[in-house]
Write a protein that holds these residues in place. Sequence first.
Motif, PDB file in Angstrom:
ATOM      1  N   ARG A  66       0.812  -1.211   0.000  1.00  0.00           N
ATOM      2  CA  ARG A  66       0.000   0.000   0.000  1.00  0.00           C
ATOM      3  C   ARG A  66       0.852   1.270   0.000  1.00  0.00           C
ATOM      4  N   ASP A  67       2.109   1.131  -0.373  1.00  0.00           N
ATOM      5  CA  ASP A  67       2.992   2.293  -0.451  1.00  0.00           C
ATOM      6  C   ASP A  67       3.399   2.515  -1.903  1.00  0.00           C
ATOM      7  N   GLY A  68       4.052   3.625  -2.168  1.00  0.00           N
ATOM      8  CA  GLY A  68       4.485   3.938  -3.520  1.00  0.00           C
ATOM      9  C   GLY A  68       5.626   3.044  -3.971  1.00  0.00           C
ATOM     10  N   MET A  69       5.606   2.653  -5.220  1.00  0.00           N
ATOM     11  CA  MET A  69       6.648   1.807  -5.797  1.00  0.00           C
ATOM     12  C   MET A  69       7.942   2.596  -5.915  1.00  0.00           C
ATOM     13  N   SER A  70       8.970   2.178  -5.181  1.00  0.00           N
ATOM     14  CA  SER A  70      10.301   2.782  -5.249  1.00  0.00           C
ATOM     15  C   SER A  70      10.237   4.296  -5.092  1.00  0.00           C
ATOM     16  N   GLY A  71       9.418   4.760  -4.148  1.00  0.00           N
ATOM     17  CA  GLY A  71       9.336   6.181  -3.861  1.00  0.00           C
ATOM     18  C   GLY A  71       8.514   6.984  -4.837  1.00  0.00           C
ATOM     19  N   THR A  72       7.742   6.332  -5.717  1.00  0.00           N
ATOM     20  CA  THR A  72       6.925   7.032  -6.698  1.00  0.00           C
ATOM     21  C   THR A  72       5.473   7.099  -6.221  1.00  0.00           C
ATOM     22  N   ASN A  73       4.616   7.656  -7.059  1.00  0.00           N
ATOM     23  CA  ASN A  73       3.174   7.667  -6.781  1.00  0.00           C
ATOM     24  C   ASN A  73       2.482   6.401  -7.268  1.00  0.00           C
ATOM     25  N   ASP A  74       3.237   5.448  -7.776  1.00  0.00           N
ATOM     26  CA  ASP A  74       2.665   4.236  -8.369  1.00  0.00           C
ATOM     27  C   ASP A  74       2.490   3.183  -7.284  1.00  0.00           C
ATOM     28  N   ILE A  75       1.320   3.136  -6.692  1.00  0.00           N
ATOM     29  CA  ILE A  75       1.062   2.205  -5.600  1.00  0.00           C
ATOM     30  C   ILE A  75       0.935   0.786  -6.150  1.00  0.00           C
ATOM     31  N   ARG A  76       1.480  -0.163  -5.421  1.00  0.00           N
ATOM     32  CA  ARG A  76       1.520  -1.543  -5.932  1.00  0.00           C
ATOM     33  C   ARG A  76       0.132  -2.148  -6.094  1.00  0.00           C
ATOM     34  N   THR A  77      -0.831  -1.646  -5.354  1.00  0.00           N
ATOM     35  CA  THR A  77      -2.175  -2.212  -5.480  1.00  0.00           C
ATOM     36  C   THR A  77      -2.823  -1.883  -6.824  1.00  0.00           C
ATOM     37  N   GLU A  78      -2.213  -1.004  -7.624  1.00  0.00           N
ATOM     38  CA  GLU A  78      -2.809  -0.676  -8.922  1.00  0.00           C
ATOM     39  C   GLU A  78      -3.015  -1.920  -9.763  1.00  0.00           C
ATOM     40  N   MET A  79      -1.987  -2.768  -9.866  1.00  0.00           N
ATOM     41  CA  MET A  79      -2.105  -3.941 -10.731  1.00  0.00           C
ATOM     42  C   MET A  79      -2.978  -5.024 -10.106  1.00  0.00           C
ATOM     43  N   MET A  80      -3.354  -4.826  -8.843  1.00  0.00           N
ATOM     44  CA  MET A  80      -4.225  -5.777  -8.164  1.00  0.00           C
ATOM     45  C   MET A  80      -5.679  -5.339  -8.190  1.00  0.00           C
ATOM     46  N   ASN A  81      -5.933  -4.089  -8.610  1.00  0.00           N
ATOM     47  CA  ASN A  81      -7.287  -3.546  -8.551  1.00  0.00           C
ATOM     48  C   ASN A  81      -7.771  -2.895  -9.839  1.00  0.00           C
ATOM     49  N   MET A  82      -6.936  -2.092 -10.475  1.00  0.00           N
ATOM     50  CA  MET A  82      -7.401  -1.364 -11.658  1.00  0.00           C
ATOM     51  C   MET A  82      -7.590  -2.300 -12.843  1.00  0.00           C
ATOM     52  N   GLY A  83      -8.454  -1.867 -13.754  1.00  0.00           N
ATOM     53  CA  GLY A  83      -8.752  -2.699 -14.906  1.00  0.00           C
ATOM     54  C   GLY A  83      -9.640  -3.867 -14.568  1.00  0.00           C
TER      55      GLY A  83
END
Length: 536
Positions: A66-83
């Motif tokens: 639930r944190d940003g990927m490598s300090g970015t705004n790209d949260i890891r849950t995106e690929m688990m939820n979006m689409g």
Amino acid sequence: MTMTRTIKRWVGFGLLGAVGLGLAGCTDGLLDENPPNVIVADNLYTSLDGFRDGLNALYAQARLERDGMSGTNDIRTEMMNMGTDNAFSLYPAGFEHVWNDWGTYNNPQVDFYLDTWTWMYRMINAANTIVHRADNPDIQWTDAQKNEVLAEARFFRAWCYRHLTYLWGPVPLNLEESSGASVKTDWTRAPVADVRKQMEQDLLFAEQYLPDMPEVPGRLSKAVAEHYLAELYLAMDEPQKAEVEAKKVTESGNYHLITQRYGVNANQPGVPFMDMFQDGNVDRDQGNTEAIWVFKYQINTPGGGQSIMRRSWVGRYYSLKGVQVAPEYGGRGIGRIGITPWAIDLYEPQDDRGSIYAIRKFYLYNNAANLPKGKELGDTLWLDWSKAKEKDPGWPSTRKWDWTDPLDPTGEEQYEDQAYVRLAETYLLLAEAQMKNGELADAAATINKLRDRAGASEITPDQVTMDFILDERSRELLTEEERRYTLVRTHTLLERVQKYNPLAAATIQPRDTVFPIPQAVIDANIGAKMEQNPGY
């Protein structure tokens, strides 16, 4: 960079470290077998305290979901939820076009996939290291202490393979510590059935040796393993076993649904369902009898970490005329993830889970500097979600992740604890198992526990179908569950995206039910050919 170092970096199987507490792996620069100033496996895993430090690192790594990927705004849950059927990319940036447009955007070169793959296998190797080093006969501990350490490590290994199999299908199965010369370059992908058998063994061990209730808040309990066993058995098409495991949680007497107002905002307008998401209400010692596993995010606390759930799920409402960032609006979000219109409209009018206390459907003008013509401070700005569209700052958003630091209301990170597994989901797993076992009356009664709590109308046994259960999961667990996993497990991803996600419906294809293996992983596996998923 040599090929060997490339393998260590990208494949991630040989990385002993990078698990939150600075555990260092064997690299070209570490020649001292007992380096005095570096924490490595050889000098860490010599005592119970050392093993507990290693486990703390695994907990910290798990919270990175639930944190940003490598300090970015790209949260890891995106690929688990979006689409999926209930979430789309509201403000796509770069690779995030995958979730709306699929096609060529979904390819093996996406850095996000590599980051997630490496994150998982680093955790797996860290867990394997704990399991391997626990066999040292010189460690002074009791059998109970050793088994509890092993139970936590093996749980995390199973948890990682859960992620991996839902995202990529067949994946390499590694049960050995990898470091230095033992790093392999000839991995092959194990069938999902084989991986799940190992997950079952690990979770059964965890169930046996984890405590009924952990002494330290946020640590694992027996119920967490039982919850995931129930889900695993459903994925393995063994609903009778799933029902047994789910009932161990629901009938334990340790957990109860929140049905009454409680806690920090109990005297403010609201609904019982939302109280458990309020900072100060999340943990069991704060009154949350529904929490089974809580992710601990605390500022300036070793191992505490942070999340960006609010940043990802709350929209850019401050771009609307007359509205500015405010704590009562959740703080500053950037709206990377949007809820589909279908999911917003899925609730009955009286259902607390779809109420204004749970989903933000309007704002009150609070910025006198740029009020629209004819509007006054305090007037209501109702939002329009009739058509899904990208880059809409006025899109409704969940209120489950509202949080702001009073000293930094526009800050990116948030530091409140968050329930990661709660009893309501276990009830939904139980209902699914009961349905598959032909126990429709029992399944309806189980679902009605949640609907009664939310004020929704009760259902009858003839209404219990897989579609209804999936709908109910969205109503109850919106923005909480890894929705993609649920749809992959039930073989409904393609069908439901095409039916309920208007942005992704035209472009998603059968191949998109699993993601492509990162090309860097395939390239680094020089000792054997690693097969790519079909269609990529």
